[in-house]
Enzyme design. Structure first.
Site, PDB file in Angstrom:
ATOM      1  N   SER A   1       2.361  -1.198  -7.676  1.00  8.84           N
ATOM      2  CA  SER A   1       2.590  -0.901  -9.097  1.00  8.84           C
ATOM      3  C   SER A   1       1.352  -0.297  -9.779  1.00  8.84           C
ATOM      4  O   SER A   1       0.917   0.794  -9.433  1.00  8.84           O
ATOM      5  CB  SER A   1       3.058  -2.182  -9.801  1.00  8.84           C
TER       6      SER A   1
ATOM      7  N   ASP B   1      -5.210  11.945  -5.981  1.00  8.64           N
ATOM      8  CA  ASP B   1      -4.641  13.246  -6.342  1.00  8.64           C
ATOM      9  C   ASP B   1      -5.630  14.128  -7.095  1.00  8.64           C
ATOM     10  O   ASP B   1      -5.598  15.360  -6.977  1.00  8.64           O
ATOM     11  CB  ASP B   1      -3.393  13.056  -7.194  1.00  8.64           C
TER      12      ASP B   1
ATOM     13  N   LYS C   1       5.844   0.321  -5.129  1.00  9.03           N
ATOM     14  CA  LYS C   1       6.573  -0.156  -6.311  1.00  9.03           C
ATOM     15  C   LYS C   1       6.302   0.828  -7.444  1.00  9.03           C
ATOM     16  O   LYS C   1       5.279   0.753  -8.103  1.00  9.03           O
ATOM     17  CB  LYS C   1       6.121  -1.575  -6.668  1.00  9.03           C
TER      18      LYS C   1
END
Length: 527
Positions: A289, A300, A314
């Site tokens: 999460s 990224d 999640k």
């Protein structure tokens, strides 16, 4: 009948704080009318009496179970407990404790907390609360906590047995707000390399991490290891604030999107504390999460690298819908996406929670935790980082840049069984309780403890012998030797935790953690 139906429906709609925002069709054949009629019929006509509250709760749970694995319902008690761990405080007496031989043993009083202020110390045994015995009566830990906790400002009378004092002691403790910290450890793991381990993303996490970074910078931190292993997540806003500490202005951190929830972006604001130094994020299969949001943003944006194993996956956004009685629905309304466009959520079948719950077990049996080559990802799940255009993959979770396999031979079956039966922790607590004063006198400086202390071999042997009484034995000498080796390290870490705190526990234990050591190696070699 219709009169009573509409009264019941009106009451049902009133219990949620968002009811005014929801358009409910109240026509003759509407689903909500059908549900209301069914509840009224059962409550008034069924052959036996029924608990209407439970009936409604079971109906809510039944509906949610047909949806995704993370939409859920919690009772008022469950909701309060869930929020306490993330909201930063609860009302109580302020002690860390554990149960030893059906007795509450104080591990540490919270600094400047209610118990410390009246003189309660580590090693004290609380045997009664308000004249009700809690020692030796097989009372559950939950029931004991219920008796110790209470509204701020209320008084609780504690009866205590203290080692070396014949008579029982009594203390009046005025309950107060007790802070709940989410950061497990922060220290200089090597010269120039700081280490921070975060257990969850709560209301106070950003403040805790920020203060830790400031402190470590003063100690010479040039590079940072940010450990999110076993971090199950928490608040999205907290994750965005923490990620902001590492990124440049305008850098996308995460975005959410859903059928009725329009795309919402979270971007860095260029006021972060650690926008230049190197950062390595540590993950494993229990990282989930909010922890995946931070890991994915750093990866990224090519701000740092991720070391460890693929995260849980999640990536569903829950919106809390609170009822007047304190119970709550957490309803999934959107997905999380990393800056490159990857959806964090792993695949699932609606209504099949058992299959979803077994996912980690399947990944383990498939060999994913021990062999990177066992992870097969489709080219259709290929994405690219935003600056260096490195290949990263979607399909659920965050894939690390540097894979560290799970060492399945490190902890033997014997070691796992001794821990599962609480034999290790019970012996540890008794040992520390008996030797706390001499340990504190001998090791006033943790660095000395770290370098020189070894737990007595007799303690390790006692644990092995106690296991035999429970028919827990090594299959051969090799397993016994391996068990004793890591038992000694585990016990040293437990001693450090109870004499100092969790940060010292991890300073000991991390020297056996392959993911942490790989991160140290990468930073030291300049990769």
């Amino acid at each position: 009948m219709k009169k009573y139906l509409f009264i019941a429906l009106a009451a049902f709609l009133a219990v949620t704080s968002v009811s005014a925002q929801l358009r409910v069709k109240m026509g003759k054949n509407s689903p909500i009318e059908k549900l209301g009629r069914a509840e009224i019929a059962i409550a008034n006509l069924y052959v036996d009496s029924v608990d209407e509250n439970k009936l409604v709760e079971d109906a809510i749970r039944g509906m949610l179970e047909k949806l995704d694995p993370h939409s859920s319902y919690t009772t008022a008690k469950e909701t309060q407990s869930m929020h306490e761990s993330l909201n930063g405080s609860f009302d109580g007496i302020g002690v860390q404790f554990n149960m030893v031989d059906d007795t509450l043993l104080v591990i540490q009083p919270v600094t400047n907390g209610p118990s410390e202020k009246v003189g309660i110390i580590a090693g004290d045994r609380i045997v009664a609360v308000n004249d009700t015995a809690i020692a030796g009566v097989k009372m559950s830990k939950e029931e004991i906590m219920k008796r110790l906790r209470g509204p701020k400002g209320t008084i609780v009378n504690l009866t205590i047995v203290r080692r070396g004092i014949k008579d029982k002691l009594t203390f009046k403790v005025k309950r107060d707000k007790i802070p709940v910290t989410t950061m497990d450890a922060a220290y200089m793991i090597r010269p120039g390399i700081g280490y921070i381990r975060l257990g969850s993303f709560g209301m106070t996490s950003h403040k805790e991490v920020s203060e830790a970074m400031d402190s470590l910078k003063k100690k010479g931190m040039k590079d940072l290891i940010f450990d999110l292993e076993d971090n199950g997540g928490g608040y999205l806003q907290t994750a965005a604030k923490i990620a902001n500490e590492f990124l440049e202005k305008g850098d996308l951190i995460v975005y959410t999107n859903g059928r009725r929830a329009p795309r919402q972006e979270f971007c860095a604001e260029a006021n972060g504390r650690w926008r230049k130094g190197k950062i390595v994020v540590l993950t494993n299969e229990f990282t989930a999460s909010a922890a995946e949001i931070v890991s994915g943003a750093i990866q990224d944006q090519d701000r740092g690298v991720v070391v460890g194993r693929r995260t849980f996956g999640k990536g569903l956004v829950q919106r809390p819908l609170t009822f007047e009685d304190g119970s709550e629905i957490r309803l999934t309304i959107a997905h999380y996406y990393t800056p490159s466009g990857r959806c964090i959520q792993k695949p699932y079948k609606k209504g099949d929670r058992e299959d979803y719950a077994m996912d980690l077990d399947k990944r383990y049996k498939h060999g994913e935790f021990t062999n990177q080559d066992s992870i097969h990802l489709s080219d259709s799940l290929k994405y690219y980082t935003l600056r260096k255009h490195r290949v990263v993959y979607g399909g659920g979770g965050i894939m690390p840049d540097y894979f560290v396999p799970l060492d399945t031979t490190k902890y033997t079956k014997l070691h796992r069984q001794l821990s599962a039966k609480s034999i290790v922790i019970n012996h540890s607590l008794k040992f520390i309780d008996a030797h706390r004063k001499e340990l504190k006198a001998q090791f006033k400086d943790f660095n000395k403890f770290m370098k020189t202390y070894q737990v007595p071999q007799s303690l390790v042997d006692e644990i092995i012998e106690d296991g035999k009484k429970e028919k827990i034995e090594a299959k051969d000498e090799a397993e016994l030797a391996q068990t004793k080796k890591y038992l000694a390290i585990q016990l040293k870490a437990l001693v450090a935790r109870d004499i100092w705190d969790m940060s010292q526990y991890f300073q000991v234990w991390n020297e056996t953690n392959e993911i942490v050591l790989r991160a140290v190696q990468l930073l030291q070699t300049g990769k």
